[in-house]
Design an enzyme around this catalytic site. Structure first.
Site, PDB file in Angstrom:
ATOM      1  N   ARG A 124     -12.825 -28.797  -6.619  1.00 14.32           N
ATOM      2  CA  ARG A 124     -11.974 -27.830  -7.517  1.00 14.32           C
ATOM      3  C   ARG A 124     -12.409 -28.156  -9.026  1.00 14.32           C
ATOM      4  O   ARG A 124     -12.576 -29.122  -9.561  1.00 14.32           O
ATOM      5  CB  ARG A 124     -10.399 -28.509  -7.232  1.00 14.32           C
ATOM      6  CG  ARG A 124      -9.414 -27.333  -8.123  1.00 14.32           C
ATOM      7  CD  ARG A 124      -9.401 -26.094  -7.623  1.00 14.32           C
ATOM      8  NE  ARG A 124      -8.292 -25.260  -8.018  1.00 14.32           N
ATOM      9  CZ  ARG A 124      -8.137 -23.914  -7.988  1.00 14.32           C
ATOM     10  NH1 ARG A 124      -9.114 -23.333  -7.636  1.00 14.32           N
ATOM     11  NH2 ARG A 124      -7.002 -23.274  -8.279  1.00 14.32           N
ATOM     12  N   THR A 420     -12.491 -15.311  -3.656  1.00 14.24           N
ATOM     13  CA  THR A 420     -12.591 -16.385  -2.656  1.00 14.24           C
ATOM     14  C   THR A 420     -13.482 -16.200  -1.594  1.00 14.24           C
ATOM     15  O   THR A 420     -13.286 -14.814  -1.138  1.00 14.24           O
ATOM     16  CB  THR A 420     -11.614 -17.215  -2.064  1.00 14.24           C
ATOM     17  OG1 THR A 420     -10.608 -17.240  -3.355  1.00 14.24           O
ATOM     18  CG2 THR A 420     -11.506 -18.374  -1.508  1.00 14.24           C
ATOM     19  N   ASP A 467      -5.229 -20.086 -12.793  1.00 15.26           N
ATOM     20  CA  ASP A 467      -4.492 -20.521 -11.824  1.00 15.26           C
ATOM     21  C   ASP A 467      -3.306 -21.390 -12.258  1.00 15.26           C
ATOM     22  O   ASP A 467      -2.579 -21.820 -11.672  1.00 15.26           O
ATOM     23  CB  ASP A 467      -5.411 -21.293 -10.856  1.00 15.26           C
ATOM     24  CG  ASP A 467      -5.763 -20.250  -9.590  1.00 15.26           C
ATOM     25  OD1 ASP A 467      -5.548 -18.975  -9.800  1.00 15.26           O
ATOM     26  OD2 ASP A 467      -6.522 -20.533  -8.760  1.00 15.26           O
ATOM     27  N   SER A 492      -4.109 -24.678  -6.169  1.00  8.88           N
ATOM     28  CA  SER A 492      -4.907 -23.505  -5.354  1.00  8.88           C
ATOM     29  C   SER A 492      -4.087 -23.304  -4.102  1.00  8.88           C
ATOM     30  O   SER A 492      -3.088 -23.997  -3.573  1.00  8.88           O
ATOM     31  CB  SER A 492      -6.200 -24.211  -4.941  1.00  8.88           C
ATOM     32  OG  SER A 492      -6.822 -23.351  -3.951  1.00  8.88           O
ATOM     33  N   SER A 493      -4.270 -21.871  -3.496  1.00  4.10           N
ATOM     34  CA  SER A 493      -3.848 -21.747  -2.364  1.00  4.10           C
ATOM     35  C   SER A 493      -5.104 -21.761  -1.020  1.00  4.10           C
ATOM     36  O   SER A 493      -4.611 -21.485   0.027  1.00  4.10           O
ATOM     37  CB  SER A 493      -3.486 -20.258  -2.381  1.00  4.10           C
ATOM     38  OG  SER A 493      -2.414 -19.961  -3.432  1.00  4.10           O
ATOM     39  N   GLY A 516      -6.325 -15.222  -2.561  1.00  9.41           N
ATOM     40  CA  GLY A 516      -5.260 -15.538  -3.452  1.00  9.41           C
ATOM     41  C   GLY A 516      -4.253 -16.254  -2.489  1.00  9.41           C
ATOM     42  O   GLY A 516      -4.388 -17.181  -1.681  1.00  9.41           O
TER      43      GLY A 516
END
Length: 609
Positions: A124, A420, A467, A492-493, A516
Site C-alpha cells: 500500500r 483497481t 483515499d 483501502s477496500s 472501489g
C-alpha cells in the site's frame, strides 16, 4: 499539446541511455530459462458484457483482467515458475495494457499460500513525509473539490507494488526476477493492439488529455483517443522495466527514474505535491498477519487493516449467518428480494463500523485492542438484531461498540473510490495467491512519468492519497481515524481473498475484484454464491450486483426486474440503477484440478493446463 521545456530539461541524454539499454537487453536474454512467446491475441469485440464459459484446468491456473496479462502468467507457470513469478509478469503487462487500473506507479495487497502458511504482503502506498492533515483543505479550511485534488501532485502517494512483489519473489520465486519482465518489455517495444476497454476509458476521460506526456501519447492532434486495434508501443515503459529488471525495486525507488517521478509530482502545474526522493528510497513493503475467519465450513483469509475489505466482508457474512434461513435466496437465477434486503442492511451496518474504526494500524488502535472484536460472535449477533423487516434507510445505520477505544473517533464522510485490478493464481507447486492492485481512480492522478528517458509513453502515478479523509475532523469535532498523516497508509477496500476447508485446510478458492468501495459487496456476494449457494466460479461472477455504502441503494443496470426495485423501495430503500462494472476473478479447487471464472463485464480470461 507539446511537452513544456521544464520537463524536457529533466530527461536523460538519449545517447547515454541507449547504451545502457543495449547493455541491459543483452543481460536479460543471456542464458534465460524462460523464453517468452508473443501471443496471437486480438482485442475483444466492443461489447459492454461478454459471456464467459469458465475454464477447467488440471495443473495450474491464472486469472487476470486482460488476455495479454493472463497469457504472460500462463507462460511463466508453463515454464515451471511459481505463482509469485507469474504475478510479477502479469502485473508488469497490466502496467502496459491496463494503465487505467494498476501499474508500477501504484500499490497492491497480496495474499499468498505456500501449501502450509498464509502470508499477507502489503504494498500500500504511504503519505509523503512532508504532508499533514491539512493536505486536502483550501485556504479557508474547507475540503478541496475531489476531482481537482485527484488530478494533482497532492494525491500521489509513495508507490509500493514493485517493492512488495520483490519481497514476495525473494521468498517464493523460482525463476530469476529479470526474466519475468520479458513479456512486458517485448510487448512495450513491439506493440500491442488497443482494446475496447482501454479505448473507452481514454475516450471518456477529460483530465488525462491535460498531462503533457499522456496527452500526446494516448490522443491524436485533435484530442481523440487512440482507436480500437491501434498498434501501441511504449518505449519509455520498456526502458524503465529493463532498469527495474536489472536493478530490482531500487531501479524505481532510487536513481534517475525516481528523480523523474519526484520532479513530476513536485512540479505539477496546478497543485504540486511534496513527495521526495527520500520518501521513495525509504519505502518498505510490509508483511502482515492475515485475518482468517471461520464461516460455514470454511476458513476465509483476507487482508488486515489498512484494508477494510476482509473485516467488512466478514461482518456482512457474519450478520447474514445469524438471521433465520431463507427458503429461496435465489429467484429466477438472481438474488431474491428478501436476500437483497438483508444483504444491503448488513452492508449498511458494516460500513458504519468501517467508516468509524478502520485505518492504518500503525496510527490507529483497534477497538478493544484487537481487530477481531469487530467479528466477535456476540457483537455480530447484536448487529444482526438491527436488521428488521424495513430498511434503516440512508444514514440510519450507526456504528456499534465492539470494544473500548483510547481515542473517540468520528465517522468519515463518504468519498468516491474507483479503479483497481485483480489477479488470482494457483501453480503446480502447491502455491496460491490473490492479489488486488491499483492506482486508485481511472488513470490515477493523470500524471504520466517517462523515467526521464525522453521516449514516448511511460507509466501513470497513483492518486491513492485521496483515499484518506479530506476532513481531519468529523461533525462532532472528533478526529477521523483515516485522516491524512505523514507516513500513513490510506484505508483501502481491496479484498484479495483465499478460502480453505476448515477441516482439511485444503485450498477452496482464490478471488477478488476491482471496484472501489463496492469491491466489498462484489466479493462478499461471490463468496456466498460459490460457498453457500453452490454456484461455480463463472456462475457466481455473472450474478447482478447490489451496493450501498450506507446511503442510497444501487442495483446493476439491467440486472434485476422492475419488480425488485419496487419491492426494495416498499421496504424503505432508496433505489436506483447504475452501471456497476466489477472485474471479478475467481479460481476454485475441484476434484480434477481447478475451475476459473472471469467477470463478463471486463475483458479478463483464465488460462491454465
Amino acid at each position: 499539446m507539446g511537452v513544456p521545456p521544464v520537463f524536457v530539461s529533466r530527461r536523460w541524454p538519449f545517447a547515454g541511455l541507449a547504451a545502457v539499454l543495449l547493455s541491459l537487453s543483452s543481460g536479460l536474454n543471456a542464458e534465460a530459462d524462460f523464453q517468452y512467446r508473443m501471443p496471437a491475441i486480438e482485442p475483444e469485440a466492443a461489447s459492454e458484457r461478454e459471456d464467459k464459459p469458465g475454464w477447467a484446468t488440471e495443473r495450474f491456473a491464472v486469472a487476470a483482467a486482460n488476455p495479454l496479462a493472463t497469457d504472460a502468467g500462463y507462460q511463466v507457470l508453463e515454464a515451471g515458475g511459481s505463482a509469485i513469478d507469474a504475478a510479477v509478469a502479469v502485473q508488469m503487462v497490466l502496467t502496459l495494457v491496463e494503465p487505467q487500473s494498476s501499474g508500477i506507479g501504484g500499490g497492491a495487497f497480496l495474499m499468498h499460500h505456500d501449501g502450509e502458511d498464509v502470508v499477507a504482503y502489503g504494498g500500500r502506498e504511504t503519505a509523503p513525509s512532508g504532508v499533514d492533515e491539512t493536505l486536502f483543505l483550501d485556504e479557508e479550511g474547507e475540503p478541496l473539490d475531489f476531482t481537482a485534488a485527484v488530478a494533482s501532485g497532492l494525491s500521489v502517494g509513495v508507490p509500493g507494488t514493485v517493492r512488495m512483489l520483490e519481497r514476495a519473489h525473494r521468498e517464493h520465486g523460482r525463476l530469476p526476477w529479470a526474466e519475468l519482465f520479458e513479456p512486458a518489455i517485448r510487448l512495450a517495444e513491439e506493440g500491442f493492439a488497443v482494446g475496447p476497454r482501454l479505448h473507452a476509458s481514454l475516450d471518456g476521460d477529460e483530465l488525462l488529455r491535460d498531462d503533457p506526456l499522456a496527452g500526446v501519447y494516448y490522443y491524436d492532434e485533435e484530442g481523440k483517443a487512440l482507436p480500437v486495434g491501434h498498434e501501441l508501443k511504449n518505449p519509455a515503459l520498456g526502458a524503465i522495466l529493463r532498469v527495474i529488471a536489472e536493478e530490482g525495486s531500487s531501479g524505481l525507488h532510487t536513481g534517475r527514474i525516481a528523480e523523474d517521478l519526484v520532479f513530476r509530482v513536485q512540479n505539477h502545474p496546478e497543485r504540486s505535491g511534496s513527495l521526495s526522493q527520500e520518501d521513495l528510497a525509504s519505502y518498505a513493503a510490509k508483511t502482515r498477519e492475515p485475518l482468517c475467519t471461520a464461516w460455514r465450513d470454511y476458513r476465509v483469509c483476507g487482508f488486515p487493516p489498512p484494508s477494510s475489505g476482509h473485516l467488512t466482508i466478514m461482518q456482512i457474512l457474519g450478520m447474514l449467518e445469524r438471521l433465520p434461513a431463507l427458503e429461496s435466496p435465489l429467484a429466477e437465477g438472481r438474488p431474491s428480494d428478501a436476500w437483497l434486503h438483508r444483504f444491503l442492511e448488513a452492508s449498511r451496518l458494516a460500513f458504519a463500523d468501517r467508516n468509524q474504526y478502520i485505518a492504518d494500524p500503525e496510527f490507529v488502535d483497534a477497538p478493544g485492542g484487537d481487530w477481531e472484536t469487530l467479528l466477535a460472535p456476540d457483537y455480530l449477533s447484536l448487529r444482526a438484531e438491527r436488521i428488521g423487516e424495513r430498511s434503516l434507510g440512508s444514514g440510519g445505520a450507526e456504528p456499534g461498540n465492539p470494544g473500548a477505544l483510547e481515542i473517540a473517533w468520528d465517522i468519515q464522510p463518504t468519498q468516491p473510490e474507483a479503479g483497481t485490478s485483480h489477479i488470482s493464481i494457483v501453480d503446480e507447486h502447491g502455491n496460491a495467491l490473490a492479489m488486488t492492485t491499483t492506482i486508485e481512480q481511472g488513470f490515477g492522478s493523470r500524471i504520466m512519468a517517462d523515467g526521464g528517458t525522453g521516449l514516448p509513453g511511460g507509466y501513470l502515478l497513483n492518486n491513492e492519497l485521496t483515499d484518506f479523509s479530506f476532513s481531519p475532523e468529523g461533525e462532532n469535532g472528533k478526529p477521523i481515524a483515516n485522516r491524512v498523516e505523514a507516513g500513513k497508509r490510506p484505508r483501502s477496500s481491496m479484498s484479495p481473498t483465499l478460502v480453505f476447508d476448515r477441516d482439511s485446510n485444503e485450498l477452496v478458492a482464490s478471488l477478488g475484484s476491482p471496484g472501489g468501495a463496492a469491491i466489498i459487496h462484489y466479493t462478499a456476494k461471490t463468496l456466498v454464491a460459490m460457498l453457500d449457494w453452490g454456484l461455480d466460479a463463472q456462475q457466481a461472477l455473472e450474478l447482478p450486483h447490489a451496493v450501498t455504502l450506507g446511503g442510497p441503494v444501487f442495483l446493476e443496470e439491467g440486472g434485476f426486474p422492475a419488480a425488485t426495485l419496487d419491492a426494495l423501495e416498499a421496504l424503505g430503500h432508496e433505489v436506483s440503477e447504475r452501471e456497476l462494472v466489477s472485474g471479478l476473478q475467481a479460481i476454485q479447487a475441484t476434484e480434477e484440478g481447478f475451475f476459473g471464472g472471469a467477470d463478463p463485464r471486463r475483458e479478463g480470461v483464465v488460462m491454465g493446463k
